[in-house]
Write an enzyme that holds these catalytic residues in place. Structure first.
Site, PDB file in Angstrom:
ATOM      1  N   ASN A   1      -5.197   3.476   2.482  1.00  0.00           N
ATOM      2  CA  ASN A   1      -4.345   2.285   2.337  1.00  0.00           C
ATOM      3  C   ASN A   1      -5.137   1.007   2.066  1.00  0.00           C
ATOM      4  OD1 ASN A   1      -5.036   2.948   5.201  1.00  0.00           O
ATOM      5  ND2 ASN A   1      -4.292   0.880   5.539  1.00  0.00           N
TER       6      ASN A   1
ATOM      7  N   CYS B   1       0.816  -1.213   0.000  1.00  0.00           N
ATOM      8  CA  CYS B   1       0.000   0.000   0.000  1.00  0.00           C
ATOM      9  C   CYS B   1       0.852   1.266   0.000  1.00  0.00           C
ATOM     10  CB  CYS B   1      -0.952   0.011   1.185  1.00  0.00           C
ATOM     11  SG  CYS B   1      -0.241  -0.539   2.719  1.00  0.00           S
TER      12      CYS B   1
ATOM     13  N   HIS C   1      -2.707   6.272   4.679  1.00  0.00           N
ATOM     14  CA  HIS C   1      -1.275   6.490   4.943  1.00  0.00           C
ATOM     15  C   HIS C   1      -0.885   7.879   4.422  1.00  0.00           C
ATOM     16  CE1 HIS C   1      -1.027   2.393   6.070  1.00  0.00           C
ATOM     17  NE2 HIS C   1      -0.485   1.853   4.997  1.00  0.00           N
TER      18      HIS C   1
ATOM     19  N   LYS D   1      10.676  -3.092   1.225  1.00  0.00           N
ATOM     20  CA  LYS D   1       9.636  -3.253   0.185  1.00  0.00           C
ATOM     21  C   LYS D   1       9.505  -1.962  -0.621  1.00  0.00           C
ATOM     22  CE  LYS D   1       6.642  -6.579   2.632  1.00  0.00           C
ATOM     23  NZ  LYS D   1       5.413  -6.697   3.475  1.00  0.00           N
TER      24      LYS D   1
ATOM     25  N   GLN E   1       1.922   5.721   8.764  1.00  0.00           N
ATOM     26  CA  GLN E   1       0.989   4.711   8.289  1.00  0.00           C
ATOM     27  C   GLN E   1      -0.106   4.353   9.287  1.00  0.00           C
ATOM     28  OE1 GLN E   1       4.594   2.737   5.706  1.00  0.00           O
ATOM     29  NE2 GLN E   1       2.793   1.473   5.956  1.00  0.00           N
TER      30      GLN E   1
ATOM     31  N   GLY F   1      -3.460  -0.770   8.300  1.00  0.00           N
ATOM     32  CA  GLY F   1      -2.457  -1.502   7.521  1.00  0.00           C
ATOM     33  C   GLY F   1      -2.087  -2.821   8.177  1.00  0.00           C
TER      34      GLY F   1
HETATM   35  C1  2RA Z   1       1.176  -1.954   6.663  1.00  0.00           C
HETATM   36  N1  2RA Z   1       1.899  -1.685   4.367  1.00  0.00           N
HETATM   37  O1  2RA Z   1       0.753  -0.804   6.582  1.00  0.00           O
HETATM   38  C2  2RA Z   1       1.734  -2.651   5.438  1.00  0.00           C
HETATM   39  C3  2RA Z   1       0.858  -3.803   5.017  1.00  0.00           C
HETATM   40  N2  2RA Z   1      -0.460  -3.419   4.713  1.00  0.00           N
HETATM   41  O2  2RA Z   1       1.171  -2.633   7.707  1.00  0.00           O
END
Ligand code: 2RA
Length: 331
Positions: free
Chosen positions: A309, A129, A236, A207, A156, A160
């Site tokens: 997200n 995301c 996010h 990532k 974030q 998520g």
């Molecule tokens: C998170 N991007 O936000 C990672 C997986 N969704 O935890």
């Protein structure tokens, strides 16, 4: 033409949103096959006002006449069942990280690299995301000015982490103990998303680096990232510092964003207009603002990029990939 679509992980947070988005965007569905683990199989779900019983995912689940399978059931389930489905001619769109860096699997954001769909071998990976919203914002700059280096700093949302992260924030706000994150997330920031590697980075940070290079087809991109969990439920937010290859002016960048696909420009700081998580929630666009020159570089620019997200970061991007398969006559 209508298609037979399976949603694997149909009872999870992203799986449920996939069903919602399939209905909302009116994806042409002939038959729907919601699937989940033994634990969740048997539940009833509503889709387009029709009731469906969630099937248990098993090896012969893809012997039914299925055209597309959207997966959001974790890496282990994808690793085991995506190849089985693909071998039976099902086109898999996988939201897990299992196949994202596999060279035979396209990693796709439809606004950025739809042409990569043309070489799929029945498994297509949905990016992480935090990567999806970043590359949507970076693509116009990459094409117009070239990019040398990117510094990501992310903020974030707890969704998520799925229902467990979401619940930890709810609990923390009520003064109860965290049971999922290693520390309380309420009134706190955790510089810890996914697990730590030996080099001091987290898998989430790696990532973002690797997926950005793969999606933009440019391993010369110099990228670093710090990904942080913040006490926000949905969307996010990302500070993105970009060193461009060529000269630019801020007005040209804003003009680019006004017409870039999938982007909404929200950039009028004098009137307190800038992207915010509370405004991005439950939308599919990527919101860009706080565009300003980075005076510490020859050709540097700073962006603030916000997106939901669970929608654009997962479910909607996967459904948009399915629509792109139709548009490109790949199904
Ligand atoms: C998170 N991007 O936000 C990672 C997986 N969704 O935890």
């Amino acid at each position: 033409k209508s298609y037979n679509v399976a949603v694997v992980g149909a009872t999870g947070m992203v799986g449920q949103k996939m069903l919602e988005v399939l209905a909302e965007l009116k994806f042409p569905i002939a038959n729907l096959y919601p699937m989940a683990s033994k634990r969740s199989a048997g539940k009833e779900i509503l889709f387009n006002k029709k009731s469906y019983v969630v099937q248990e995912l098993c090896d012969d689940a893809f012997d039914q006449d299925i055209d597309i399978a959207l997966f959001s059931a974790g890496g282990d389930t994808s690793e085991r069942f995506s190849p089985i489905a693909a071998a039976k001619g099902v086109i898999v769109i996988d939201n897990s990280s299992a196949f994202r860096m596999d060279p035979t699997v396209p990693l796709v954001v439809p606004e950025v690299n739809p042409e990569d769909l043309d070489w799929h071998k029945n498994i297509i990976a949905n990016p992480n995301c935090s990567t999806i919203q970043a590359v949507v914002a970076l693509k116009p700059l990459y094409d117009a000015f070239g990019i040398k280096r990117i510094v990501y700093s992310t903020y974030q949302a707890v969704s998520g982490s799925g229902v467990k992260g979401y619940a930890d924030l709810e609990r923390g706000i009520k003064g109860e103990e965290n049971t999922f994150y290693p520390h309380p997330i309420a009134y706190n920031c955790l510089p810890h998303i996914d697990s730590f590697m030996d080099n001091g980075y987290t898998k989430e940070e790696i990532k973002m680096v690797n997926e950005t290079q793969k999606i933009l087809h440019d391993n010369s991109l110099r990228i670093t990232a710090t990904t942080v969990r913040v006490p926000v439920y949905y969307a996010h937010s990302e500070s993105i510092n970009v060193e461009l290859k060529n000269e630019f002016n801020v007005d040209d960048v804003k003009t680019l964003y006004r017409k870039a696909p999938g982007i909404v420009l929200e950039d009028d700081p004098q009137n307190n207009i800038y992207p915010m998580a509370i405004n991005a929630e439950n939308k599919d666009e990527v919101f860009v603002g706080r565009i300003r020159r980075d005076f510490s570089l020859d050709n540097g620019v700073n962006l603030w990029v916000v997106a939901d997200n669970i929608r654009k970061g997962a479910a909607s991007n996967a459904v948009q990939i399915a629509f792109a398969l139709i548009e490109r006559k790949l199904i």
